[in-house]
Scaffold this motif. Structure first.
Motif, PDB file in Angstrom:
ATOM      1  N   ARG A   1      40.692 -96.307   0.004  1.00  0.00           N
ATOM      2  CA  ARG A   1      40.107 -96.127   1.324  1.00  0.00           C
ATOM      3  C   ARG A   1      40.883 -96.907   2.389  1.00  0.00           C
ATOM      4  O   ARG A   1      41.004 -96.458   3.535  1.00  0.00           O
ATOM      5  CB  ARG A   1      38.632 -96.550   1.303  1.00  0.00           C
ATOM      6  N   ALA A   2      41.402 -98.075   2.014  1.00  0.00           N
ATOM      7  CA  ALA A   2      42.247 -98.824   2.949  1.00  0.00           C
ATOM      8  C   ALA A   2      43.471 -97.995   3.329  1.00  0.00           C
ATOM      9  O   ALA A   2      43.862 -97.932   4.503  1.00  0.00           O
ATOM     10  CB  ALA A   2      42.668-100.155   2.331  1.00  0.00           C
ATOM     11  N   GLY A   3      44.061 -97.329   2.342  1.00  0.00           N
ATOM     12  CA  GLY A   3      45.197 -96.458   2.626  1.00  0.00           C
ATOM     13  C   GLY A   3      44.803 -95.253   3.458  1.00  0.00           C
ATOM     14  O   GLY A   3      45.559 -94.808   4.330  1.00  0.00           O
ATOM     15  N   PHE A   4      43.612 -94.723   3.193  1.00  0.00           N
ATOM     16  CA  PHE A   4      43.091 -93.588   3.963  1.00  0.00           C
ATOM     17  C   PHE A   4      43.096 -93.912   5.448  1.00  0.00           C
ATOM     18  O   PHE A   4      43.507 -93.105   6.285  1.00  0.00           O
ATOM     19  CB  PHE A   4      41.676 -93.271   3.470  1.00  0.00           C
ATOM     20  N   PHE A   5      42.646 -95.109   5.799  1.00  0.00           N
ATOM     21  CA  PHE A   5      42.588 -95.499   7.201  1.00  0.00           C
ATOM     22  C   PHE A   5      43.939 -95.991   7.730  1.00  0.00           C
ATOM     23  O   PHE A   5      44.295 -95.718   8.878  1.00  0.00           O
ATOM     24  CB  PHE A   5      41.533 -96.590   7.407  1.00  0.00           C
ATOM     25  N   ALA A   6      44.687 -96.717   6.899  1.00  0.00           N
ATOM     26  CA  ALA A   6      45.914 -97.340   7.386  1.00  0.00           C
ATOM     27  C   ALA A   6      47.109 -96.392   7.416  1.00  0.00           C
ATOM     28  O   ALA A   6      48.005 -96.553   8.260  1.00  0.00           O
ATOM     29  CB  ALA A   6      46.254 -98.545   6.524  1.00  0.00           C
ATOM     30  N   ASP A   7      47.140 -95.412   6.523  1.00  0.00           N
ATOM     31  CA  ASP A   7      48.352 -94.622   6.339  1.00  0.00           C
ATOM     32  C   ASP A   7      48.248 -93.181   6.825  1.00  0.00           C
ATOM     33  O   ASP A   7      49.216 -92.426   6.700  1.00  0.00           O
ATOM     34  CB  ASP A   7      48.743 -94.622   4.854  1.00  0.00           C
ATOM     35  N   THR A   8      47.102 -92.781   7.366  1.00  0.00           N
ATOM     36  CA  THR A   8      46.967 -91.435   7.918  1.00  0.00           C
ATOM     37  C   THR A   8      47.454 -91.454   9.358  1.00  0.00           C
ATOM     38  O   THR A   8      46.959 -92.231  10.177  1.00  0.00           O
ATOM     39  CB  THR A   8      45.506 -90.953   7.851  1.00  0.00           C
ATOM     40  N   ILE A   9      48.420 -90.605   9.685  1.00  0.00           N
ATOM     41  CA  ILE A   9      49.100 -90.646  10.975  1.00  0.00           C
ATOM     42  C   ILE A   9      48.353 -89.834  12.025  1.00  0.00           C
ATOM     43  O   ILE A   9      47.990 -88.674  11.802  1.00  0.00           O
ATOM     44  CB  ILE A   9      50.548 -90.125  10.858  1.00  0.00           C
ATOM     45  N   HIS A  10      48.129 -90.457  13.169  1.00  0.00           N
ATOM     46  CA  HIS A  10      47.502 -89.807  14.323  1.00  0.00           C
ATOM     47  C   HIS A  10      48.550 -88.950  15.044  1.00  0.00           C
ATOM     48  O   HIS A  10      49.728 -89.279  15.082  1.00  0.00           O
ATOM     49  CB  HIS A  10      46.958 -90.891  15.264  1.00  0.00           C
ATOM     50  N   ALA A  11      48.096 -87.838  15.615  1.00  0.00           N
ATOM     51  CA  ALA A  11      49.021 -86.936  16.299  1.00  0.00           C
ATOM     52  C   ALA A  11      49.755 -87.633  17.427  1.00  0.00           C
ATOM     53  O   ALA A  11      50.905 -87.263  17.756  1.00  0.00           O
ATOM     54  CB  ALA A  11      48.253 -85.726  16.828  1.00  0.00           C
TER      55      ALA A  11
END
Length: 266
Positions: free
Chosen positions: A248-258
């Motif tokens: 979940r930490a990766g879900f928030f930290a590593d998902t790139i915003h447009a």
């Protein structure tokens, strides 16, 4: 998102563990066929309520003005976040009531009600974290990740209360959820690599992330332990919890915003 968002990591994972545990109570009740809840009801409801309250408390640190948290309910008609807050509050209330009523009539009803409210939390959270600004997650993946986490943690910790008769059922559910979680985490970045620029950036961030590989490693390790012992050892749910926290930490930290590609080519 590109921020670890520890308060949201704690809230989503702990709340999903609580929801999964409630769901597993319903599953065991249905499997027993007599309409009565099995296992140590009070201890299990205490764990469920404790996880949910801890998650709710942790989420307050995400807010600039924690005392204004109730204002999140102002936009129930238009905002999935408001609906998530509502369902989470109602679910928490049901878990506390279940602790107080443990050993009395009505517990199966509370388990069913809690499960329905908990699924409302997961659906709302899945919609909240699937905005167009996150192209990789603007789909059913957040809901799928969250529901899988709930089942993994619910069946894992549920094995503590299942008793010898229902332990094999919890093991089968736990194993199936681990396989689903592993497939989702391995396939999603591969699909993103064939998408647009921001999707590809997200795939590269996930595949280069220690959080991602720690999560995958824990899923594989849990499967290996279950395969070896043919049951869920008492400490294994704690390992699964650590894996879900890392994921979940990766879900928030590593998902790139447009916005990260603003001005770039797509």
């Amino acid at each position: 998102m590109q921020s670890m968002e520890i308060p949201l990591v704690l809230f989503t994972v702990f709340s999903q563990a609580a929801i999964g545990l409630t769901l597993m109570r319903v599953v065991r009740t249905t499997a027993d066929g007599d309409g009565a809840e099995s296992g140590d009801a009070r201890s299990e409801w205490r764990l469920i309520a404790g996880l949910m309250i801890l998650g709710m408390f942790g989420s307050l640190f995400h807010l600039g003005h924690p005392l204004s948290a109730p204002t999140a309910l102002k936009h129930l008609g238009t905002a999935w976040l408001s609906r998530e807050v509502l369902f989470a509050g109602l679910f928490t209330g049901v878990t506390v009531l279940a602790v107080l009523l443990a050993g009395k009539a009505g517990r199966p009803v509370l388990a069913w009600l809690g499960t329905l409210l908990g699924l409302g939390v997961i659906v709302s959270a899945g919609m909240t974290y699937a905005p167009p600004a996150l192209p990789a997650l603007n789909n059913a993946l957040p809901f799928s990740f969250f529901l899988t986490s709930a089942v993994i943690l619910g069946s894992g910790f549920g094995s503590w209360f299942a008793g010898s008769e229902r332990a094999p059922l919890m093991t089968r559910i736990f194993t199936t959820a681990l396989v689903v979680g592993l497939v989702l985490n391995l396939v999603a970045p591969c699909v993103w690599l064939s998408g647009g620029a921001v999707m590809r950036m997200t795939a590269q961030a996930w595949l280069g992330s220690g959080f991602y590989w720690a999560h995958v490693a824990v899923l594989i390790a849990c499967l290996g332990v279950v395969w070896k012992f043919r049951t869920i050892p008492a400490g294994l749910p704690l390992l699964a919890l650590l894996g879900e926290l890392a994921g979940r930490a990766g879900f928030f930290a590593d998902t790139i915003h447009a916005a990260a590609n603003m001005g770039g080519l797509y």
